[in-house]
Structure formats: structure tokens, C-alpha cells
Scaffold this active site. Structure first.
Site, PDB file in Angstrom:
ATOM      1  N   GLU A   1       0.834  -1.208   0.000  1.00  0.00           N
ATOM      2  CA  GLU A   1       0.000   0.000   0.000  1.00  0.00           C
ATOM      3  C   GLU A   1       0.866   1.255   0.000  1.00  0.00           C
ATOM      4  OE1 GLU A   1      -0.061  -2.601   1.924  1.00  0.00           O
ATOM      5  OE2 GLU A   1      -2.007  -2.991   2.833  1.00  0.00           O
TER       6      GLU A   1
ATOM      7  N   CYS B   1      -2.226  -3.468   7.183  1.00  0.00           N
ATOM      8  CA  CYS B   1      -1.819  -3.726   8.567  1.00  0.00           C
ATOM      9  C   CYS B   1      -2.067  -2.502   9.431  1.00  0.00           C
ATOM     10  CB  CYS B   1      -0.346  -4.144   8.624  1.00  0.00           C
ATOM     11  SG  CYS B   1       0.789  -2.838   8.167  1.00  0.00           S
TER      12      CYS B   1
ATOM     13  N   ARG C   1       9.138 -23.174  -8.069  1.00  0.00           N
ATOM     14  CA  ARG C   1      10.415 -22.912  -7.377  1.00  0.00           C
ATOM     15  C   ARG C   1      10.608 -21.423  -7.140  1.00  0.00           C
ATOM     16  NH1 ARG C   1      15.105 -26.785  -9.980  1.00  0.00           N
ATOM     17  NH2 ARG C   1      14.286 -28.776  -9.215  1.00  0.00           N
TER      18      ARG C   1
HETATM   19  C1  AOF Z   1       0.254  -4.892   4.594  1.00  0.00           C
HETATM   20  N1  AOF Z   1       0.832  -4.785   3.377  1.00  0.00           N
HETATM   21  O1  AOF Z   1       2.300  -5.450   1.832  1.00  0.00           O
HETATM   22  C2  AOF Z   1       2.130  -6.720   3.804  1.00  0.00           C
HETATM   23  C3  AOF Z   1       1.464  -6.842   5.055  1.00  0.00           C
HETATM   24  O2  AOF Z   1       7.130  -6.373   9.950  1.00  0.00           O
HETATM   25  P1  AOF Z   1       6.266  -5.632   8.992  1.00  0.00           P
HETATM   26  O3  AOF Z   1       6.031  -4.204   9.373  1.00  0.00           O
HETATM   27  O4  AOF Z   1       6.747  -5.773   7.561  1.00  0.00           O
HETATM   28  O5  AOF Z   1       4.810  -6.303   9.079  1.00  0.00           O
HETATM   29  C4  AOF Z   1       4.622  -7.626   8.703  1.00  0.00           C
HETATM   30  C5  AOF Z   1       3.165  -7.990   8.829  1.00  0.00           C
HETATM   31  O6  AOF Z   1       2.370  -7.108   8.038  1.00  0.00           O
HETATM   32  C6  AOF Z   1       2.861  -9.379   8.323  1.00  0.00           C
HETATM   33  O7  AOF Z   1       2.982 -10.342   9.340  1.00  0.00           O
HETATM   34  C7  AOF Z   1       1.417  -9.228   7.860  1.00  0.00           C
HETATM   35  O8  AOF Z   1       0.541  -9.289   8.951  1.00  0.00           O
HETATM   36  C8  AOF Z   1       1.403  -7.817   7.309  1.00  0.00           C
HETATM   37  N2  AOF Z   1       1.775  -7.840   5.902  1.00  0.00           N
HETATM   38  N3  AOF Z   1       0.523  -5.933   5.391  1.00  0.00           N
HETATM   39  O9  AOF Z   1      -0.505  -4.006   4.978  1.00  0.00           O
HETATM   40  C9  AOF Z   1       1.765  -5.638   2.945  1.00  0.00           C
HETATM   41  N4  AOF Z   1       3.082  -7.591   3.421  1.00  0.00           N
HETATM   42 ZN    ZN Z   2       1.237  -2.732   6.012  1.00  0.00          ZN
END
Ligand code: AOF
Ligand code: ZN
Length: 360
Positions: A46, A69, A177
Site C-alpha cells: 500500500e 496492517c 520454485r
Molecule cells: C500490509 N501490506 O504489503 C504486507 C502486510 O514487519 P512488517 O512491518 O513488515 O509487518 C509484517 C506484517 O504485516 C505481516 O505479518 C502481515 O501481517 C502484514 N503484511 N501488510 O498491509 C503488505 N506484506
Molecule cells: Zn502494512
């Protein structure tokens, strides 16, 4: 959303232990910004899309394959960036299975006045099945892959197996892979085929980022000159207390990492402990490419999450010709694995059947 899914797919294999997410900012019916998850510690999808959209993010609709998140992990919460950019509406194709998020991301957006909706999309479940398992259990998602003939053989009685399936099916294996974090084989496969176990680009060149190569080799019999030891990336030999010390040192000197696990039975390391170790190493998706002993032991222990089976229109025959899954197997048909949610697809002359083994 389809564009966001494509962006997420492109990031698969480079984001673990994070999920691969795709996001698209749409303003007046036009894409103003796109993003996908970068490797851990770097930008979420995002944030990339919002940065590209710049001022056009104000009043926009943001499509994302996973709920944004709302917690501080390695990076700050996406929800805060979405709110401060003035996004009007967020459409997410799935809820984040991370217990720290789990619906709270969409809720936080709503409280801040952003219209936030969940529009589940069937293509997206598969993107996060590995992440959902790893983030809730710490274990990798185990995908068993094999190619067999119509009569269920993987080689002739002499062991010749090149090739059961055709080139297009083998390209599909390359895609698997590229999208996984680790590939696992047994020592017999290494001794028989001397595989490179690399992920390759469409033109055949090895990618910079390689999945971890994992060899179950309880006695450290991998030859120092095995081709995979000269490939980019890491080879992890899973040894046991039965491996002679000088063989462990020989493999380390040849460039391998060696980890010793507890024995389950003579010559066989405890698979569940191997999975715990790989999970600690941030292996979210594990592609098991055989051979039959390893697949047999994974099925016997109920550790396979998904199967990808190629079936080639050839008949090999021979009572001594190997079949893909050995191990002990069940006594009664009622104890056989039922494979749920099967899908079938033709790839050149071959068929790919995918599904989820289940014994309940
Ligand atoms: C999102 N957008 O592209 C992803 C998310 O350690 P951080 O800050 O990178 O947070 C990792 C967590 O964020 C991961 O466990 C999952 O819950 C979320 N991933 N969230 O808004 C993203 N890759
Ligand atoms: Zn995020």
C-alpha cells in the site's frame, strides 16, 4: 483487483516471512499508483502504491489483496498512511491471518471515516495459505510435488526418469520454485540425479534470489562436487547424530550449511523437527520434490498441506519401477488420504492436479 493480484503474484518468493501483497490506487477510474510488498523490513504494497499516486491518493479508492496492517512490525502501520493520504475507500480481497491484524486493519480505517470493505476473491486464498499457516503455527506450508506416468511410476526399473513430464510442465515447476522459500529433496535424489535445485528465469538463467535448498541426508553422503553446491544461494544439509564429524566438516568446507536433527528411525531425521527448524529460518512455503522415501514419511506423519501432481500420458510398467510415495502407508482404504478441493489443468500434453490431502 485483478491487477493487484498480479502484482502480489510477482512478489511471491521474495517477501517471506511476510505475505506478498499487491495494491492499486484508482482515481477517477484510472490507476494512479501501484505497489507490491518488498523484502522484509522494506515497504508494504500500500505504501508503494500511495507513494506513486502522490496527491492523486486523496479521495481515491485503494484496492489491496490483503487487509492493510494496523500494527508496528518492522514497518509502521499502512492504515495510518492510508488515512493521512486522504484515501476515500479501501477494498481488500482478504483478511490478514496475522493475529495482530485479523480484521482490526479494516476496523481502524472505518473508525477514521474511510469506507473499508472486504470483497473476498477466490484467487487470493491461495496467495496466503502458506502465510496463514506460518504466522499462526511457526511452521512452513508443505507442498508436495511429483510427476508420474498414467500407471503411477516416476521412473523406469533402471531408475531412468528423464523425462516423465514435458517441457511446459517443467516450466511450471520452475514457477513453483520461484514462488517458494525452500526446496527439499532426499539424498537418494541427489545421488541419482545430481540436481541443481535452482529457480530459473524464463530464459533459463539462474535468478539472483534462490530458494533455500534443503537435503535430507542423515549420514552426510552428499558428494562435495554435487552441482547444487556450486549454485548461487544456500544449501542446507539436514544431518543427524549418526553423521560422522569429518563428513560434516567436508560438506561445510564444500560450501554447505549443516544442521543436525534428532533421529526418528534409523537413517531418517524427525520430519516435524525439520519443519520447526525451517519455520525458524523464515521458510513459509516449502516445496518438496521427492523422492519417494521423503514424500512417504511426510504423508505417514500427516505433514503435507498440498499436492501438485503432474500426470504424463505415458505408461512405463515394471514391478520394480518406483512410485512417487513410499513410506509405510495405511492398512485400509478408509485411512487413505482424500484430496480435497482438487483442480485440474492441462499443461502441454500433461495434466496438473492440485489439492489438499485430508484424512478427517
Ligand atoms: C500490509 N501490506 O504489503 C504486507 C502486510 O514487519 P512488517 O512491518 O513488515 O509487518 C509484517 C506484517 O504485516 C505481516 O505479518 C502481515 O501481517 C502484514 N503484511 N501488510 O498491509 C503488505 N506484506
Ligand atoms: Zn502494512
Amino acid at each position: 483487483m485483478q491487477r493487484a493480484i498480479d502484482l502480489a503474484r510477482g512478489a511471491l518468493g521474495s517477501t517471506s516471512p511476510n505475505p506478498a501483497v499487491g495494491a492499486v490506487v484508482v482515481q477517477d477510474g484510472i490507476i494512479a499508483g501501484e505497489g507490491y510488498t518488498l523484502p522484509p523490513g522494506q515497504r508494504h504494497a500500500e505504501i508503494g502504491a500511495l507513494q506513486q499516486a502522490g496527491p492523486l491518493a486523496k479521495g481515491s479508492t485503494l484496492y489491496t489483496t490483503l487487509e492493510p496492517c494496523c500494527h508496528f512490525g518492522r514497518t509502521p502501520p499502512c492504515t495510518d498512511a492510508i488515512i493521512s493520504a486522504g484515501v476515500r475507500e479501501v477494498i481488500a480481497a482478504s483478511i490478514d491471518p496475522n493475529p495482530l491484524v485479523g480484521g482490526k486493519g479494516l476496523e481502524k480505517l472505518r473508525v477514521a471515516g474511510v469506507e473499508a470493505t472486504l470483497e473476498p476473491c477466490s484467487d487470493v486464498g491461495e496467495l496466503y495459505e502458506g502465510f496463514a499457516k506460518h504466522v499462526t503455527t511457526g511452521l512452513p506450508f508443505v507442498l508436495a510435488k511429483f510427476a508420474m506416468s498414467l500407471d503411477g511410476k516416476i521412473a523406469t526399473y533402471t531408475g531412468d526418469s528423464k523425462w516423465v513430464s514435458g517441457p511446459l510442465a517443467r516450466d511450471e515447476v520452475q514457477r513453483m520454485r520461484r514462488e517458494c522459500d525452500a526446496i527439499m529433496v532426499g539424498i537418494n535424489t541427489v545421488l541419482a540425479d545430481d540436481p541443481q535445485l535452482t529457480a530459473r528465469a524464463h530464459d533459463g538463467s539462474a535468478l539472483n534470489r534462490q530458494p533455500l535448498r534443503v537435503v535430507l541426508d542423515s549420514h552426510c553422503r552428499t558428494p562435495s562436487e554435487a552441482r547444487m553446491l556450486r549454485e548461487p544461494g544456500t544449501t542446507l544439509i539436514i544431518a543427524s547424530g549418526e553423521a560422522p564429524g569429518q563428513e560434516i566438516e567436508r560438506l561445510r568446507a564444500a560450501g554447505a550449511e549443516v544442521w543436525s536433527g534428532p533421529l526418528h528411525s534409523p537413517g531418517m531425521v524427525e520430519m516435524s523437527e525439520v519443519l520447526v527448524e525451517l519455520g525458524h529460518r523464515d521458510v513459509v512455503s516449502l516445496l518438496v520434490e521427492g523422492g519417494g522415501i521423503i514424500l512417504g514419511s511426510l504423508f505417514d506423519m500427516g505433514l503435507v498441506d498440498k499436492v501438485n501432481v503432474f500426470i504424463a500420458p505415458v505408461i512405463i510398467g515394471g514391478s520394480q519401477a518406483s512410485s512417487p510415495i513410499e513410506g509405510h502407508g495405511p492398512e485400509f482404504m478408509s485411512q487413505a488420504w482424500k484430496v480435497d478441493k482438487t483442480e485440474i489443468r492441462q499443461i502441454g500434453p500433461d495434466w496438473l492436479i492440485t489439492g489438499y490431502p485430508n484424512r478427517t
